[in-house]
Design an enzyme around this catalytic site. Sequence first.
Site, mmCIF file in Angstrom:
data_model
loop_
_atom_site.group_PDB
_atom_site.id
_atom_site.type_symbol
_atom_site.label_atom_id
_atom_site.label_comp_id
_atom_site.label_asym_id
_atom_site.label_seq_id
_atom_site.Cartn_x
_atom_site.Cartn_y
_atom_site.Cartn_z
ATOM 1 N N LYS A 1 0.836 -1.205 0.000
ATOM 2 C CA LYS A 1 0.000 0.000 0.000
ATOM 3 C C LYS A 1 0.867 1.251 0.000
ATOM 4 O O LYS A 1 0.690 2.162 -0.814
ATOM 5 C CB LYS A 1 -0.944 -0.014 1.208
ATOM 6 C CG LYS A 1 -1.884 1.173 1.270
ATOM 7 C CD LYS A 1 -1.403 2.230 2.241
ATOM 8 C CE LYS A 1 -2.341 3.427 2.206
ATOM 9 N NZ LYS A 1 -1.984 4.388 3.273
ATOM 10 N N ASP B 1 -6.076 0.279 0.268
ATOM 11 C CA ASP B 1 -6.203 0.517 1.698
ATOM 12 C C ASP B 1 -7.604 0.105 2.157
ATOM 13 O O ASP B 1 -8.370 -0.471 1.394
ATOM 14 C CB ASP B 1 -5.962 1.993 2.012
ATOM 15 C CG ASP B 1 -6.937 2.870 1.252
ATOM 16 O OD1 ASP B 1 -7.979 2.376 0.808
ATOM 17 O OD2 ASP B 1 -6.657 4.063 1.104
#
Length: 208
Positions: free
Chosen positions: A121, A139
């Site tokens: 991420k 996310d």
Amino acid sequence: MDKKQIALMAVDALKAEYPDAICSLVYTDPLQLLIATRLAAQCTDARVNIVTPALFERFKTAQDFADSTPEEVAEYIKSCGLYKTKSKDIVAMAKMLCEDFDGIVPDNIDDLIKLPGIGRKTANLVCGDIFGKPAVVVDTHCIRITKRLGLHNLKDQKKIEFALRDLLPPKESNDFCHRLVLHGRAVCTARNAKCESCCMDGFCPKNI
DNA sequence: ATCCCGAGGG
DNA sequence: CCCTCTGGAT
């Protein structure tokens, strides 16, 4: 409608709703974004932005962090939660940056995820926002909303990233993910999603 | 009680 | 796959 059609409609709808696909983390250089994003784990961006001014005033370079200790870093970031692992990771990451990358934040996923505490991420966010590369930032908001849209039914973060990569135009994916965050905070929230005021209500299957 | 722009380990 | 790490906000 197949997934690709829904994905493209979502891209257009969110682009109209949130013209500015901005990152709400405050930073002035690549290292600051890298660290701020790491701090954002299980913590709001608003909270991260409260602690980073003092943190980045005390530590200006990777060498500054590398010369410090997890205990000192922890004092600055404690209110963000998960502070023991975060502070340990930040110092270890800074040491590796200095030893293996000349103190410079690398510009590709493979090198970024070698850094302690940096996962896909954060690596994608830095690649997209700092280096302008196609990125899919998976996310908590991205996972929730894309699942509700029926774009996938996966749990594994990496599998979701690759599934979305196949559905999104490379030039659109990074901004799309930023807009998912804005939408996830304001409308498509984890609890009590405001579907009646959602710009995607017309085509969302609502797979909650 | 549940969630917040996660990552690493089992 | 699952769990754990953690303070703050709601």
